[in-house]
Every structure is written in structure tokens, then in C-alpha cells.
Design a protein around this motif. Sequence first.
Motif, mmCIF file in Angstrom:
data_model
loop_
_atom_site.group_PDB
_atom_site.id
_atom_site.type_symbol
_atom_site.label_atom_id
_atom_site.label_comp_id
_atom_site.label_asym_id
_atom_site.label_seq_id
_atom_site.Cartn_x
_atom_site.Cartn_y
_atom_site.Cartn_z
ATOM 1 N N PHE A 42 -15.100 0.343 -16.628
ATOM 2 C CA PHE A 42 -16.114 -0.423 -16.475
ATOM 3 C C PHE A 42 -17.354 0.078 -17.374
ATOM 4 C CE2 PHE A 42 -20.144 -1.579 -14.051
ATOM 5 C CZ PHE A 42 -19.778 -2.941 -13.985
ATOM 6 N N GLU A 43 -17.604 1.125 -17.323
ATOM 7 C CA GLU A 43 -18.871 1.591 -17.747
ATOM 8 C C GLU A 43 -18.643 1.661 -19.357
ATOM 9 O OE1 GLU A 43 -21.828 1.812 -16.698
ATOM 10 O OE2 GLU A 43 -21.569 2.055 -14.375
ATOM 11 N N LEU A 44 -17.630 1.954 -19.731
ATOM 12 C CA LEU A 44 -17.310 2.186 -21.342
ATOM 13 C C LEU A 44 -17.443 0.737 -21.921
ATOM 14 C CD1 LEU A 44 -14.477 4.878 -21.301
ATOM 15 C CD2 LEU A 44 -16.590 5.204 -22.094
ATOM 16 N N LEU A 81 -16.705 -3.579 -8.772
ATOM 17 C CA LEU A 81 -15.676 -4.335 -8.052
ATOM 18 C C LEU A 81 -15.823 -5.687 -8.121
ATOM 19 C CD1 LEU A 81 -15.724 -2.033 -4.804
ATOM 20 C CD2 LEU A 81 -14.033 -1.958 -6.859
ATOM 21 N N ASP A 82 -16.688 -6.293 -8.282
ATOM 22 C CA ASP A 82 -16.897 -7.785 -8.420
ATOM 23 C C ASP A 82 -16.314 -8.185 -9.697
ATOM 24 O OD1 ASP A 82 -18.369 -8.059 -6.147
ATOM 25 O OD2 ASP A 82 -20.329 -8.169 -6.951
ATOM 26 N N VAL A 83 -16.619 -7.390 -10.695
ATOM 27 C CA VAL A 83 -15.849 -7.719 -11.832
ATOM 28 C C VAL A 83 -14.354 -7.500 -11.830
ATOM 29 C CG1 VAL A 83 -15.693 -6.890 -14.362
ATOM 30 C CG2 VAL A 83 -18.096 -7.210 -13.326
ATOM 31 N N LEU A 84 -13.811 -6.450 -11.339
ATOM 32 C CA LEU A 84 -12.588 -6.251 -11.117
ATOM 33 C C LEU A 84 -11.914 -7.356 -10.371
ATOM 34 C CD1 LEU A 84 -10.129 -4.277 -11.347
ATOM 35 C CD2 LEU A 84 -10.924 -3.323 -9.019
ATOM 36 N N ASN A 85 -12.564 -7.984 -9.376
ATOM 37 C CA ASN A 85 -12.022 -8.896 -8.542
ATOM 38 C C ASN A 85 -12.126 -10.182 -9.087
ATOM 39 O OD1 ASN A 85 -10.911 -7.063 -6.541
ATOM 40 N ND2 ASN A 85 -12.828 -6.877 -5.650
ATOM 41 N N ASP A 86 -12.731 -10.446 -10.305
ATOM 42 C CA ASP A 86 -12.849 -11.804 -11.032
ATOM 43 C C ASP A 86 -12.048 -11.883 -12.081
ATOM 44 O OD1 ASP A 86 -13.942 -13.910 -12.037
ATOM 45 O OD2 ASP A 86 -15.865 -13.178 -12.478
ATOM 46 N N GLU A 88 -11.854 -14.005 -14.190
ATOM 47 C CA GLU A 88 -12.646 -14.767 -15.464
ATOM 48 C C GLU A 88 -13.411 -13.669 -16.023
ATOM 49 O OE1 GLU A 88 -11.508 -17.684 -16.676
ATOM 50 O OE2 GLU A 88 -9.992 -17.394 -14.945
ATOM 51 N N SER A 89 -13.351 -12.536 -15.687
ATOM 52 C CA SER A 89 -14.694 -11.601 -16.126
ATOM 53 C C SER A 89 -13.904 -11.125 -17.602
ATOM 54 C CB SER A 89 -14.670 -10.548 -15.207
ATOM 55 O OG SER A 89 -13.477 -9.359 -15.099
ATOM 56 N N ILE A 90 -14.824 -10.966 -18.444
ATOM 57 C CA ILE A 90 -14.490 -10.296 -19.942
ATOM 58 C C ILE A 90 -13.492 -9.303 -19.786
ATOM 59 C CG2 ILE A 90 -15.194 -9.775 -22.187
ATOM 60 C CD1 ILE A 90 -17.845 -11.379 -21.588
ATOM 61 N N LEU A 91 -14.018 -8.373 -18.787
ATOM 62 C CA LEU A 91 -13.203 -7.192 -18.619
ATOM 63 C C LEU A 91 -11.746 -7.432 -18.415
ATOM 64 C CD1 LEU A 91 -12.862 -4.018 -18.604
ATOM 65 C CD2 LEU A 91 -13.815 -4.156 -16.514
ATOM 66 N N MET A 92 -11.572 -8.164 -17.236
ATOM 67 C CA MET A 92 -10.143 -8.362 -16.969
ATOM 68 C C MET A 92 -9.305 -9.228 -17.720
ATOM 69 S SD MET A 92 -10.354 -6.495 -14.232
ATOM 70 C CE MET A 92 -8.757 -6.772 -13.670
ATOM 71 N N ASN A 232 -18.943 10.531 -13.935
ATOM 72 C CA ASN A 232 -20.277 10.129 -13.901
ATOM 73 C C ASN A 232 -20.722 10.206 -15.381
ATOM 74 O OD1 ASN A 232 -20.432 9.850 -11.412
ATOM 75 N ND2 ASN A 232 -20.883 12.124 -11.207
ATOM 76 N N SER A 233 -20.151 10.706 -16.458
ATOM 77 C CA SER A 233 -20.565 10.712 -17.899
ATOM 78 C C SER A 233 -20.150 9.760 -18.546
ATOM 79 C CB SER A 233 -20.130 12.039 -18.438
ATOM 80 O OG SER A 233 -18.909 11.946 -18.783
ATOM 81 N N ALA A 234 -19.253 8.691 -18.133
ATOM 82 C CA ALA A 234 -18.827 7.316 -18.973
ATOM 83 C C ALA A 234 -19.947 6.817 -19.710
ATOM 84 C CB ALA A 234 -18.022 6.610 -18.080
ATOM 85 N N GLU A 235 -20.921 6.399 -19.000
ATOM 86 C CA GLU A 235 -22.086 5.666 -19.402
ATOM 87 C C GLU A 235 -22.525 6.296 -20.616
ATOM 88 O OE1 GLU A 235 -26.237 3.657 -18.377
ATOM 89 O OE2 GLU A 235 -25.091 4.280 -16.668
ATOM 90 N N ALA A 236 -22.876 7.852 -20.355
ATOM 91 C CA ALA A 236 -23.588 8.493 -21.535
ATOM 92 C C ALA A 236 -22.774 8.575 -22.641
ATOM 93 C CB ALA A 236 -24.013 9.804 -20.905
#
Length: 250
Positions: A42-44, A81-86, A88-92, A232-236
Motif C-alpha cells: 500500500f505505502e510503496l 483497508l478501505d483501498v484493499l476492499n475497494d 475499483e481502487s487503482i491499487l487493486m 514501517n520503513s516502506a514509505e521512507a
Amino acid sequence: MNRTVHQEKPSLLGKALILMTSYYGPFYDDGDNTGACYPEIFELFHILENNGFDVEFASDTGDYGFDCKSVREPYATKEALDVLNDPESILMIKLKTISRLSRLNPNDYDAVIVSGGYGCYFNYSHCKDGQGFMKAMFNKDKVIATVAEGVLLLACTTRDDGHTLCWNRRITGCTWRDSIQSGVHDVMKKLHFPSTEDIAKESGAIFKSSPVYHTGGFVIEDGNIITGSNTNSAEAVAKQVLKTLKKQAF
């Protein structure tokens, strides 16, 4: 923020591949499966995609499964989790088109980011397609990044001279302290899994760890190799990938 297909996207600046472990199976004492770590994905994806990069996903088999515990609160945020359960999200939508790694050409990518998850322990030591892709990216001086257990693929891939890709390079990854904090220390011991710190040192790397369990992420950059200590380092890590790519462009 609603990250759906309706979100306006910036112009594309490059192409990045997020590599995921294909293992999805038993690990935890309570019967839960492990696999790829969803919060890292999600973060990446969010950071890279929102900064104008075309992001694709791959695994060695073209399949994946998310670690059961990584798709629950509090491990994953409500936003994630909202993105995971959608659907139509770009990620999914992107994850539905995950590729088999052997079908991809390293020349097409500016960076590869190897995400973590305990599933990495089950396939990266013998993942020939993953090792071949990483070696090709390394030989072309492309950006290579890893998060948490993803560093195992870096440590298990050899260069033309027989040394590992991270030989004599400063890197980081999960330590025994991380496994204790995450509550999997006994499971790791039972399965005879060493820490990524031990594996990295055996591969000839110069391993660096944060002085405390780093909730905000701990990242090491050594040339074109970027590594993050834990989930926790994914975003960084993603932000450092962007910084390094922009630096190379000038």
C-alpha cells in the motif's frame, strides 16, 4: 483521501516494478498464513504512483497472497483497508494484472522494489527468476530497493564475480529485535529461519540497524541500493527511491 480510478494522475515520470513473494501458506502458530505484507504494498504503491511513476507488480509465479495478519487492524490502517476492499481502487486494479516475473524485461524499468513479508523466507533463497532479474538490474546500475524481509533476495543473488549483490555494501533489514517485537521470534526459531541480519552478514554485507525499534522507518542508501529495516520503513524507502531516481536524472 479516496485513491480510486477517478483520481487525477500526474504525467508519468518513469516505470517501477514492485516484486512480491509468491508464497502464501502456513507460518503462524495460530494457523494464519503468511505471504506478502499488504501495508508495505500500500505505502510503496501510493508514494510511487502519486509521484508520477507507472507502477507494476510481479512475483516469480504471477500469484500472491497477503499475510493474514497484515490485512487487519491495527497492522493495516483503516485507509489501507478501505483501498484493499475497494475493487475499483487503482491499487487493486493493478494487482489484478500482476505479472509472472520471467515475462518481464529488466530494461523496461527504472527501479525494482522488493517488498517483504515472512513469505520471502520460503522462496527467495531459490527464486531463480527473481535472482536473474535482480542481477540484470544491478548490472545496468538501475535502482534496487528492498523492504524488511525483501532484502533476502538481494542477499541471495550473486554477481558475475561470485559475490552477492550486497557484498561490501551498507544495507539494513529485519533483526531478531524486530521478530520479538512482532511476536514471531519463536516461530522463526522453530522453522530454523535466521534473521535477515544474520543472512546479510553471511552474504558479505555491512549490516546497519537502528539503535531502537524504529517505528518511523530506518533506511540505508548505498549507491543504487536502498534498503529498509522493517514494514514501517516502506514509505521512507519509496521516497528514497524517488530521490535517487531524480538525482540520476540530472
